[in-house]
Enzyme design. Structure first.
Site, short mmCIF file in Angstrom:
data_model
loop_
_atom_site.label_atom_id
_atom_site.label_comp_id
_atom_site.label_asym_id
_atom_site.label_seq_id
_atom_site.Cartn_x
_atom_site.Cartn_y
_atom_site.Cartn_z
N TYR A 169 0.84 -1.21 0.00
CA TYR A 169 0.00 0.00 0.00
C TYR A 169 0.87 1.25 0.00
O TYR A 169 0.73 2.13 -0.86
CB TYR A 169 -0.89 -0.04 1.24
CG TYR A 169 -1.89 1.10 1.35
CD1 TYR A 169 -3.05 1.11 0.58
CD2 TYR A 169 -1.68 2.14 2.25
CE1 TYR A 169 -3.97 2.14 0.69
CE2 TYR A 169 -2.60 3.17 2.37
CZ TYR A 169 -3.75 3.17 1.60
OH TYR A 169 -4.66 4.19 1.72
N LYS A 184 1.33 3.60 -3.24
CA LYS A 184 0.85 4.99 -3.25
C LYS A 184 1.99 5.97 -3.50
O LYS A 184 1.80 7.01 -4.13
CB LYS A 184 0.19 5.31 -1.89
CG LYS A 184 -1.15 4.60 -1.67
CD LYS A 184 -2.26 5.27 -2.44
CE LYS A 184 -3.61 4.69 -2.11
NZ LYS A 184 -4.71 5.37 -2.81
P1 NAD Z 1 -12.67 1.66 0.41
O1 NAD Z 1 -11.97 0.35 0.48
O2 NAD Z 1 -13.98 1.82 1.09
O3 NAD Z 1 -12.87 2.11 -1.11
C1 NAD Z 1 -12.01 1.74 -2.15
C2 NAD Z 1 -12.87 1.43 -3.38
O4 NAD Z 1 -12.01 1.10 -4.47
C3 NAD Z 1 -13.80 0.23 -3.17
O5 NAD Z 1 -15.08 0.54 -3.63
C4 NAD Z 1 -13.14 -0.87 -4.00
O6 NAD Z 1 -14.07 -1.84 -4.44
C5 NAD Z 1 -12.53 -0.07 -5.12
N1 NAD Z 1 -11.40 -0.73 -5.79
C6 NAD Z 1 -10.35 -1.35 -5.21
N2 NAD Z 1 -9.52 -1.83 -6.16
C7 NAD Z 1 -10.05 -1.50 -7.37
C8 NAD Z 1 -9.66 -1.72 -8.70
N3 NAD Z 1 -8.53 -2.38 -9.01
N4 NAD Z 1 -10.46 -1.25 -9.70
C9 NAD Z 1 -11.61 -0.60 -9.41
N5 NAD Z 1 -12.03 -0.35 -8.14
C10 NAD Z 1 -11.25 -0.81 -7.13
O7 NAD Z 1 -11.63 2.75 0.97
P2 NAD Z 1 -11.81 4.32 1.25
O8 NAD Z 1 -11.56 4.55 2.68
O9 NAD Z 1 -13.05 4.82 0.63
O10 NAD Z 1 -10.55 4.88 0.45
C11 NAD Z 1 -10.68 5.50 -0.82
C12 NAD Z 1 -9.33 6.02 -1.28
O11 NAD Z 1 -8.83 6.98 -0.35
C13 NAD Z 1 -8.27 4.93 -1.40
O12 NAD Z 1 -7.47 5.18 -2.53
C14 NAD Z 1 -7.44 5.11 -0.15
O13 NAD Z 1 -6.11 4.69 -0.32
C15 NAD Z 1 -7.54 6.62 0.08
N6 NAD Z 1 -7.36 6.94 1.50
C16 NAD Z 1 -8.35 6.71 2.40
C17 NAD Z 1 -8.12 7.00 3.73
C18 NAD Z 1 -9.18 6.78 4.78
O14 NAD Z 1 -8.90 6.97 5.95
N7 NAD Z 1 -10.40 6.45 4.45
C19 NAD Z 1 -6.88 7.52 4.15
C20 NAD Z 1 -5.90 7.71 3.19
C21 NAD Z 1 -6.15 7.45 1.86
#
Ligand code: NAD
Ligand code: UDP
Ligand code: UDP
Length: 323
Positions: A147, A151
């Site tokens: 991860y 990223k």
């Molecule tokens: P989440 O797991 O709820 O959402 C991720 C989504 O991406 C899911 O719907 C999943 O099905 C989809 N996905 C995964 N791999 C895929 C692929 N190869 N093709 C198409 N779709 C795919 O996570 P989240 O918390 O909503 O995070 C969303 C984004 O924000 C991510 O990129 C994550 O790294 C980033 N982020 C989130 C947080 C947090 O605290 N929520 C913090 C830092 C970064």
């Protein structure tokens, strides 16, 4: 975002993605949600499926995607350690090949493209709080590396497309965010503690609970992402978006027990490998550039999130299968 622009949201059926799609629809945009449903769920987007401005495409962003749009928010990637470590190779592919594909798409269309990067690029930080200029302390071969390094490489690709092709990039470094629509089995700490407390089960505190995080409520985070997308092309980021109010995981467990009035106890479990000891964003740049700062205090955000999980648990829906 301009009125009636066409916006692609990858990962749009996930926790953050679904809130973002909703906000974009409210502002008059046409939204194309692309998701492979690895961690996303239909329940998150159900209410939007009837909207004439909302379209859903099941697609894995590690494969090329040929659509038309004006703006791209690239959120596709599992974000919870439990889920991104389930298939680490696919996690790296999603970050790296996914970034290449959305950047190729943005290049062809001259579209703006925003990357959902993460505070994990700072690893287990030795500088505290973390400003954007800090290069981080990441173990490149540990179990979080798929991860963190994925990223980091995505950020590299965004800045190389910017240098090489003048691509219209925006990089947001998102710090821990929580709120309604996290999955019951998401595995991240806020949803784990809330679900455990509501079920009267022990709260699983990893390590001695002295490690810190700083949690942002989802509405604040989405507001920050949309503001960043609206900035002029010379604003590329990276920009930290998160809530600087920092607390220990033990204090979080105690607060959840206090608000829910749960009889649950706290039990300790081993600390996972490379678990960062401290994390707090320096958000001065977001303040100066976006005029943004978080508005929802932890207790208020927890009350709203607890209400969401309480309703979900009392519905007894099929999603309630235990992790
Ligand atoms: P989440 O797991 O709820 O959402 C991720 C989504 O991406 C899911 O719907 C999943 O099905 C989809 N996905 C995964 N791999 C895929 C692929 N190869 N093709 C198409 N779709 C795919 O996570 P989240 O918390 O909503 O995070 C969303 C984004 O924000 C991510 O990129 C994550 O790294 C980033 N982020 C989130 C947080 C947090 O605290 N929520 C913090 C830092 C970064
Ligand atoms: N790509 C895509 N959709 C597009 C344009 C490109 O998915 O509308 C993919 C393309 O298949 C390639 C990647 O994006 O794998 C990078 O494209 P770019 O044009 O930058 O590089 P090249 O095609 O020259 O390798
Ligand atoms: N954590 C915990 N109990 C849990 C889940 C997580 O004590 O049930 C801890 C975890 O070890 C970390 C912090 O809470 O120190 C935040 O974990 P999370 O997985 O939510 O996010 P990240 O570590 O990616 O910031």
């Amino acid at each position: 975002m301009i009125e009636s622009s066409r916006v692609l949201v990858t990962g749009g059926a996930g926790f953050l993605g679904s809130h973002l799609c909703e906000k974009l629809l409210e502002s008059g945009a046409e939204v194309l949600c692309v998701d492979n449903f690895f961690t996303g769920q239909r329940a998150n987007i159900n209410t939007m499926l009837d909207s004439k401005n909302f379209e859903l495409l099941r697609h894995d962003i590690t494969h090329p995607l040929f659509v038309e749009c004006d703006e791209i928010y690239n959120l596709a990637c599992p974000a919870s350690p439990v889920h991104y470590q389930f298939d680490p190779v696919q996690t790296t592919k999603t970050s790296v090949l996914g970034a290449i594909n959305v950047l190729g798409l943005a290049k062809r269309l001259r579209a703006k493209v925003l990357q959902a990067s993460t505070s994990e690029v700072y690893g287990d930080p030795t500088v505290h709080p973390q400003p954007e200029g800090y290069w981080g302390n990441v173990n490149p071969i540990g179990s979080r590396a798929c991860y963190d390094e994925g990223k980091r490489c995505a950020e590299t690709l965004f800045f190389d497309y910017w240098r090489q092709h003048r691509s219209r990039i925006k990089v947001a470094r998102i710090f821990n965010t929580y709120g309604p629509r996290m999955k019951l089995n998401d595995g991240r700490v806020v949803s784990n503690f809330i679900v455990q407390a509501l079920r009267g089960e022990p709260l699983t505190l990893y390590g001695d609970g002295s490690q810190t995080r700083s949690f942002c409520y989802v509405d604040d985070l989405i507001d920050g992402l949309v503001r960043l997308m609206r900035t002029p092309d010379e604003v590329t980021g990276p920009i930290n978006i998160g809530n600087p109010s920092e607390f220990t995981m033990r204090a979080l467990a105690e607060t959840v027990i206090d608000i829910t009035g749960s009889p649950s106890e706290i039990v300790t479990k081993p600390l996972p490998e490379d678990d960062p000891k401290q994390r707090r964003p320096d958000i001065s740049l977001a303040g100066e550039t976006l005029g943004w700062q978080p508005t929802v205090p932890l207790r208020e955000g927890l009350i709203r999130t607890i209400a969401y999980f309480d309703a979900l648990l009392s519905k007894g829906s099929p999603e309630l299968a235990r992790p």
